[in-house]
Design a protein around this motif. Structure first.
Motif, PDB file in Angstrom:
ATOM      1  N   TYR A 104       0.858  -1.186   0.000  1.00 37.03           N
ATOM      2  CA  TYR A 104       0.000   0.000   0.000  1.00 37.03           C
ATOM      3  C   TYR A 104       0.895   1.237   0.000  1.00 37.03           C
ATOM      4  CZ  TYR A 104      -3.792   3.181   1.067  1.00 37.03           C
ATOM      5  OH  TYR A 104      -4.697   4.193   1.011  1.00 37.03           O
ATOM      6  N   ASN A 177      -4.277   2.971  -7.757  1.00 41.05           N
ATOM      7  CA  ASN A 177      -4.688   2.335  -6.512  1.00 41.05           C
ATOM      8  C   ASN A 177      -6.027   1.636  -6.687  1.00 41.05           C
ATOM      9  OD1 ASN A 177      -4.467   2.049  -3.479  1.00 41.05           O
ATOM     10  ND2 ASN A 177      -6.442   3.068  -3.663  1.00 41.05           N
ATOM     11  N   ASP A 179      -8.656  -1.277  -4.340  1.00 39.44           N
ATOM     12  CA  ASP A 179      -8.792  -2.122  -3.155  1.00 39.44           C
ATOM     13  C   ASP A 179      -9.283  -3.498  -3.564  1.00 39.44           C
ATOM     14  OD1 ASP A 179     -11.368  -1.605  -3.858  1.00 39.44           O
ATOM     15  OD2 ASP A 179     -12.001  -0.848  -1.920  1.00 39.44           O
ATOM     16  N   ALA A 185      -3.592  -4.341  -5.819  1.00 40.84           N
ATOM     17  CA  ALA A 185      -3.602  -3.229  -4.880  1.00 40.84           C
ATOM     18  C   ALA A 185      -2.725  -2.103  -5.407  1.00 40.84           C
ATOM     19  CB  ALA A 185      -3.139  -3.719  -3.525  1.00 40.84           C
ATOM     20  N   SER A 186      -2.394  -1.136  -4.551  1.00 38.08           N
ATOM     21  CA  SER A 186      -1.615   0.022  -4.983  1.00 38.08           C
ATOM     22  C   SER A 186      -0.352  -0.395  -5.691  1.00 38.08           C
ATOM     23  CB  SER A 186      -1.232   0.875  -3.785  1.00 38.08           C
ATOM     24  OG  SER A 186      -2.373   1.293  -3.116  1.00 38.08           O
TER      25      SER A 186
END
Length: 190
Positions: A104, A177, A179, A185-186
């Protein structure tokens, strides 16, 4: 618009001029029958107890109670009553087998310009038979939706198409990005 007592034109002639049938002019809408009203009360009562019952389950229940009903009638009455069953939603957050988990990158990051951070997310749209899936690509700074696509499967193609359109129209972002485990993910865009 139609005068019954027009001095020179009959009701039929006036209907022809307005391109409506004469029977439409004379039609008086009928309310639902007593039987349908009684069925609607039964449907309402049962729906309060089992809000997950759809048309088929409700038809089955009413038949078991001794009512001679068919699926078409119950569908019409449930639509008239605007009843939508509550059902299990698709699980779109399952981690794909062998999928790489990305770190992240946005913790404490100040987003202060366009194309710095984009996000993507998938949501589902319940339909009469199944779901449609909607993906949207959005710029975090401007909150503008850059591209979107709808699909009837969760294959990655429609997500890739939306991302490619956004990159083609606005250039690549510094960070992409999501979720969603289905996209990743990022990750920094290279």
């Amino acid at each position: 618009m139609i005068e019954r007592s027009h001095p020179s034109l009959s009701v039929g002639a006036l209907c022809r001029l307005l391109s409506i049938s004469r029977s439409s002019f004379y039609y008086a809408p009928q309310g639902d029958t007593e039987m349908n009203l009684a069925l609607m009360q039964l449907i309402d009562r049962q729906f309060m107890e089992t809000p997950f019952y759809g048309v088929k389950q409700m038809t089955w229940h009413l038949r078991n109670e001794g009512h001679a009903v068919n699926v078409k009638r119950i569908r019409r009455l449930m639509r008239l009553m605007r009843l939508m069953p509550i059902y299990q939603k698709p699980n779109t957050s399952k981690l794909a087998k062998g999928h790489k988990t990305y770190p992240y990158l946005l913790g404490g990051l100040r987003v202060d310009r366009p194309n710095q951070v984009w996000c993507a997310d998938i949501t589902y749209l319940p339909m009469r038979r199944g779901f449609l899936y909607l993906v949207a690509i959005m710029d975090w700074f401007t909150r503008k939706v850059l591209a979107w696509r709808i699909s009837n499967t969760l294959e990655a193609d429609f997500c890739v198409e939306a991302l490619n359109e956004a990159v083609h129209r606005f250039g690549p972002p510094e960070i992409m990005n999501t979720d969603s485990h289905t996209i990743g993910a990022s990750s920094r865009v290279v």
